[in-house]
Design a protein around this motif. Structure first.
Motif, PDB file in Angstrom:
ATOM      1  N   GLN A   1      -4.455   1.556  -1.533  1.00  0.00           N
ATOM      2  CA  GLN A   1      -4.257   0.149  -1.224  1.00  0.00           C
ATOM      3  C   GLN A   1      -3.827  -0.566  -2.507  1.00  0.00           C
ATOM      4  O   GLN A   1      -4.454  -0.406  -3.545  1.00  0.00           O
ATOM      5  CB  GLN A   1      -5.548  -0.475  -0.683  1.00  0.00           C
ATOM      6  CG  GLN A   1      -5.490  -1.976  -0.474  1.00  0.00           C
ATOM      7  CD  GLN A   1      -4.493  -2.390   0.597  1.00  0.00           C
ATOM      8  OE1 GLN A   1      -4.387  -1.777   1.646  1.00  0.00           O
ATOM      9  NE2 GLN A   1      -3.722  -3.442   0.318  1.00  0.00           N
TER      10      GLN A   1
ATOM     11  N   TRP B   1      -0.096   2.648   6.583  1.00  0.00           N
ATOM     12  CA  TRP B   1      -0.680   1.307   6.466  1.00  0.00           C
ATOM     13  C   TRP B   1      -2.060   1.217   7.132  1.00  0.00           C
ATOM     14  O   TRP B   1      -2.944   0.511   6.652  1.00  0.00           O
ATOM     15  CB  TRP B   1       0.266   0.268   7.084  1.00  0.00           C
ATOM     16  CG  TRP B   1      -0.266  -1.134   6.994  1.00  0.00           C
ATOM     17  CD1 TRP B   1      -0.138  -1.998   5.945  1.00  0.00           C
ATOM     18  CD2 TRP B   1      -1.042  -1.824   7.990  1.00  0.00           C
ATOM     19  NE1 TRP B   1      -0.789  -3.181   6.218  1.00  0.00           N
ATOM     20  CE2 TRP B   1      -1.350  -3.106   7.470  1.00  0.00           C
ATOM     21  CE3 TRP B   1      -1.505  -1.490   9.264  1.00  0.00           C
ATOM     22  CZ2 TRP B   1      -2.088  -4.053   8.182  1.00  0.00           C
ATOM     23  CZ3 TRP B   1      -2.253  -2.423   9.972  1.00  0.00           C
ATOM     24  CH2 TRP B   1      -2.532  -3.688   9.436  1.00  0.00           C
ATOM     25  N   GLU B   2      -2.235   1.936   8.252  1.00  0.00           N
ATOM     26  CA  GLU B   2      -3.508   1.875   8.979  1.00  0.00           C
ATOM     27  C   GLU B   2      -4.680   2.347   8.116  1.00  0.00           C
ATOM     28  O   GLU B   2      -5.784   1.819   8.203  1.00  0.00           O
ATOM     29  CB  GLU B   2      -3.442   2.760  10.241  1.00  0.00           C
ATOM     30  CG  GLU B   2      -2.432   2.310  11.277  1.00  0.00           C
ATOM     31  CD  GLU B   2      -2.882   1.051  12.019  1.00  0.00           C
ATOM     32  OE1 GLU B   2      -4.079   0.704  11.948  1.00  0.00           O
ATOM     33  OE2 GLU B   2      -2.019   0.405  12.648  1.00  0.00           O
ATOM     34  N   ARG B   3      -4.391   3.357   7.320  1.00  0.00           N
ATOM     35  CA  ARG B   3      -5.428   3.880   6.433  1.00  0.00           C
ATOM     36  C   ARG B   3      -4.739   4.393   5.172  1.00  0.00           C
ATOM     37  O   ARG B   3      -4.461   5.590   5.035  1.00  0.00           O
ATOM     38  CB  ARG B   3      -6.191   5.012   7.125  1.00  0.00           C
ATOM     39  CG  ARG B   3      -7.360   5.475   6.277  1.00  0.00           C
ATOM     40  CD  ARG B   3      -8.217   6.504   6.986  1.00  0.00           C
ATOM     41  NE  ARG B   3      -9.363   6.797   6.154  1.00  0.00           N
ATOM     42  CZ  ARG B   3     -10.544   7.129   6.626  1.00  0.00           C
ATOM     43  NH1 ARG B   3     -10.739   7.249   7.906  1.00  0.00           N
ATOM     44  NH2 ARG B   3     -11.536   7.374   5.792  1.00  0.00           N
ATOM     45  N   PRO B   4      -4.443   3.478   4.264  1.00  0.00           N
ATOM     46  CA  PRO B   4      -3.584   3.839   3.131  1.00  0.00           C
ATOM     47  C   PRO B   4      -4.238   4.830   2.167  1.00  0.00           C
ATOM     48  O   PRO B   4      -5.466   4.820   1.992  1.00  0.00           O
ATOM     49  CB  PRO B   4      -3.330   2.500   2.433  1.00  0.00           C
ATOM     50  CG  PRO B   4      -4.387   1.575   2.917  1.00  0.00           C
ATOM     51  CD  PRO B   4      -4.836   2.065   4.256  1.00  0.00           C
ATOM     52  N   ALA B   5      -3.390   5.685   1.595  1.00  0.00           N
ATOM     53  CA  ALA B   5      -3.881   6.573   0.537  1.00  0.00           C
ATOM     54  C   ALA B   5      -4.248   5.739  -0.686  1.00  0.00           C
ATOM     55  O   ALA B   5      -5.226   6.020  -1.367  1.00  0.00           O
ATOM     56  CB  ALA B   5      -2.805   7.591   0.182  1.00  0.00           C
TER      57      ALA B   5
ATOM     58  N   CYS C   1       0.841  -1.195   0.000  1.00  0.00           N
ATOM     59  CA  CYS C   1       0.000   0.000   0.000  1.00  0.00           C
ATOM     60  C   CYS C   1       0.875   1.242   0.000  1.00  0.00           C
ATOM     61  O   CYS C   1       2.041   1.187   0.380  1.00  0.00           O
ATOM     62  CB  CYS C   1      -0.920   0.022   1.226  1.00  0.00           C
ATOM     63  SG  CYS C   1      -0.058   0.182   2.793  1.00  0.00           S
TER      64      CYS C   1
END
Lengths: 250, 283
Positions: A119, A113-117, A109
């Motif tokens: 994926q 990683w927790e909230r990828p721009a 990603c």
């Protein structure tokens, strides 16, 4: 890596140099599985098998080991493929969405990683590949977005991380091939080194497209010319439809 | 002997919200899609899904049914990136346990063998360790002293797999070239449900393929479902290839629109009919 071959036509395309550079990755590999991901690496593996590395094993892209004419010679479903990986009898050429100077590669990603721009695929088999069998990389569009200072999610393990984690036993990254040149990790402390330039490319071109400074030692050679026989194989047998020029357009 | 045949909705009737569900197949290949569609018709949610991810993950993620996903990837194969999985990740819609493919396989082996973990040479040095801080390592007790990752068993409440043939006792057969990991999924689960293209008499199985094609044995199976074309739109060779045109439609259509047209019916039959109608319109 430069050779002079007076019989080769002068109009070798960039894609053809890339095929040659990929093929060279499997030279002297012996009886191992050549796992090419992407079109140009596939052509390279086939060229290597047809010429200087006839013992290479190839797959049909599904579950069979096949010869060049498609004749099945073995069974390789995913679970056995993973044994081939950990057994070490495989040399894969993977793609890389990002790669850094030590060969850390990312296909998981972009961004946090927790909230990828963005994926991407996920780490897939990159962690197991890099710790167990030789892993080379193919980048069809060399740019600062791919060759970065720091990758966002280490999927394939580079030299610095392998050393820090103490997992160097079977770790080896033979080369990175891009549309601009060939790189290895023979720089100081295993940093990426410009090993050859594809004819038509300058060192300045590479530096302008790379997000870190690769090691450069002395006069950088050009990627070798294909022989007339290799060129004929690429153009008439391996890729008669010219698909290579769609992956690398220069 | 026990006849285990049931309908997709009966399978889903035995599942409930909050469960850990394993889904067999690989990417966009031989996925138990009819069972996934039955899940979508139910109110079941809050799932932990364990999968070599394909459109099974995409559909469940788009419908908001996944609380946690354990996977090394999600892909549609001929379309490399699974759009609904991507979208769900980019809005942080579920928790991800991102493992390497081999770690995942050994997690299945551990669960099937009732082991707490198995050691693997994978993960170390990569960010798999960073994003899964609960992962532990073990040191080889032998002379090499190598440090390895202890992949925890991927034990599941239920497994869903799709094969080519099965009998009503739960013996199931694959006729394509790759078993994927479907037998392990069944053995790693407290309950396993096998959907198949065709339910046949036991004696027919040995006629359809060699002994080693009998992948799943009845002792590891709870229920069997006959769902012709039940892996659609993923592949189920040699019965059928992936429906590439339909997969493209799935990948390119906004979820609400796709869901309304293809998934709002009362059962699998309505889905298959909607697909047929769509194909006829494309002629």
């Amino acid at each position: 890596m430069t050779t002079t071959d007076t019989t080769a036509p002068r109009t070798v395309s960039r894609a053809e140099y890339c095929v040659i550079a990929c093929a060279e990755a499997w030279r002297d590999n012996g009886e191992v599985l050549a796992s090419p991901m992407g079109l140009i690496p596939s052509f390279g593996a086939r060229l290597a098998k047809r010429t200087f590395s006839p013992d290479l094993l190839l797959t049909d892209g599904e579950a069979m080991l096949v010869g060049l004419d498609g004749t099945a010679e073995g069974w390789l479903p995913y679970r056995r493929h993973l044994t081939m990986v950990t057994g070490g009898r495989r040399h894969v050429m993977m793609g890389a969405s990002q790669i850094d100077r030590f060969g850390n590669q990312n296909i998981s990603c972009i961004g946090d990683w927790e909230r990828p721009a963005r994926q991407l695929l996920g780490v897939r088999g990159a962690p197991v590949n890099t710790l167990n069998n030789p892993v080379s990389y193919w980048v069809p569009k060399h740019s600062k977005r791919v060759f970065v200072e720091r990758v966002d999610m280490v999927s394939g393990v580079g030299y610095d991380r392998a050393e820090a984690a103490g997992v160097t036993r079977f770790h080896r990254l033979p080369r990175v091939v891009s549309d601009l040149g060939v790189f290895d990790f023979a720089g100081p402390g295993h940093v990426m080194r410009l090993a050859s330039l594809h004819p038509g490319v300058t060192v300045e071109d590479v530096l302008a497209a790379t997000g870190f400074e690769p090691a450069i030692t002395g006069e950088v050679p050009f990627t070798r010319e294909p022989t007339a026989g290799e060129l004929r194989l690429i153009r008439e047998v391996i890729d008669p439809k010219g698909l290579r020029d769609r992956e690398v357009r220069v | 002997m026990t006849d285990k045949s049931m309908t997709p909705d009966e399978v889903v009737g035995q599942l409930h919200s909050g469960m850990t569900i394993g889904i067999g197949g690989w990417g966009s290949r031989r996925k138990p899609m009819a069972l996934v569609r039955a899940l979508l018709r139910s109110g079941i949610t809050d799932l932990t899904v364990i999968s070599y991810g394909g459109p099974d993950v995409g559909l469940l993620a788009a419908a908001g049914r996944i609380r946690r996903l354990v996977a090394p990837f999600a892909t549609l194969d001929s379309i490399p990136l699974e759009p609904h999985f991507r979208a769900a990740r980019e809005r942080a819609a579920f928790t991800l346990t991102e493992y390497d493919e081999a770690m995942f396989m050994w997690g299945l082996h551990a669960a099937a063998n009732r082991l707490p973990f198995l050691p693997v040479r994978a993960g170390l040095g990569s960010d798999v360790m960073r994003v899964n801080p609960e992962l532990r390592t073990v040191t080889s007790p032998y002379d090499d002293g190598e440090e390895l990752v202890a992949v925890p068993a991927l034990r599941m409440d239920a497994a869903l797999v799709h094969l080519n043939r099965a009998d009503c006792l739960g013996n199931a057969q694959y006729l394509g070239p790759d078993p994927y990991f479907d037998d392990l999924f069944c053995e790693a689960a407290d309950a396993a449900y096998v959907s198949c293209e065709q339910l046949v008499e036991t004696a027919e199985l040995a006629k359809a393929g060699p002994p080693q094609s009998l992948l799943v044995s009845r002792h590891s199976v709870t229920g069997v479902v006959e769902t012709p074309n039940g892996a659609h739109f993923t592949s189920c060779v040699p019965d059928y290839d992936r429906d590439e045109a339909f997969q493209k439609l799935y990948a390119a259509t906004p979820w609400d629109e796709f869901s309304a047209r293809f998934l709002s019916g009362a059962g699998e039959h309505d889905y298959q009919l909607a697909v047929r109608t769509w194909h006829e319109e494309q002629q």
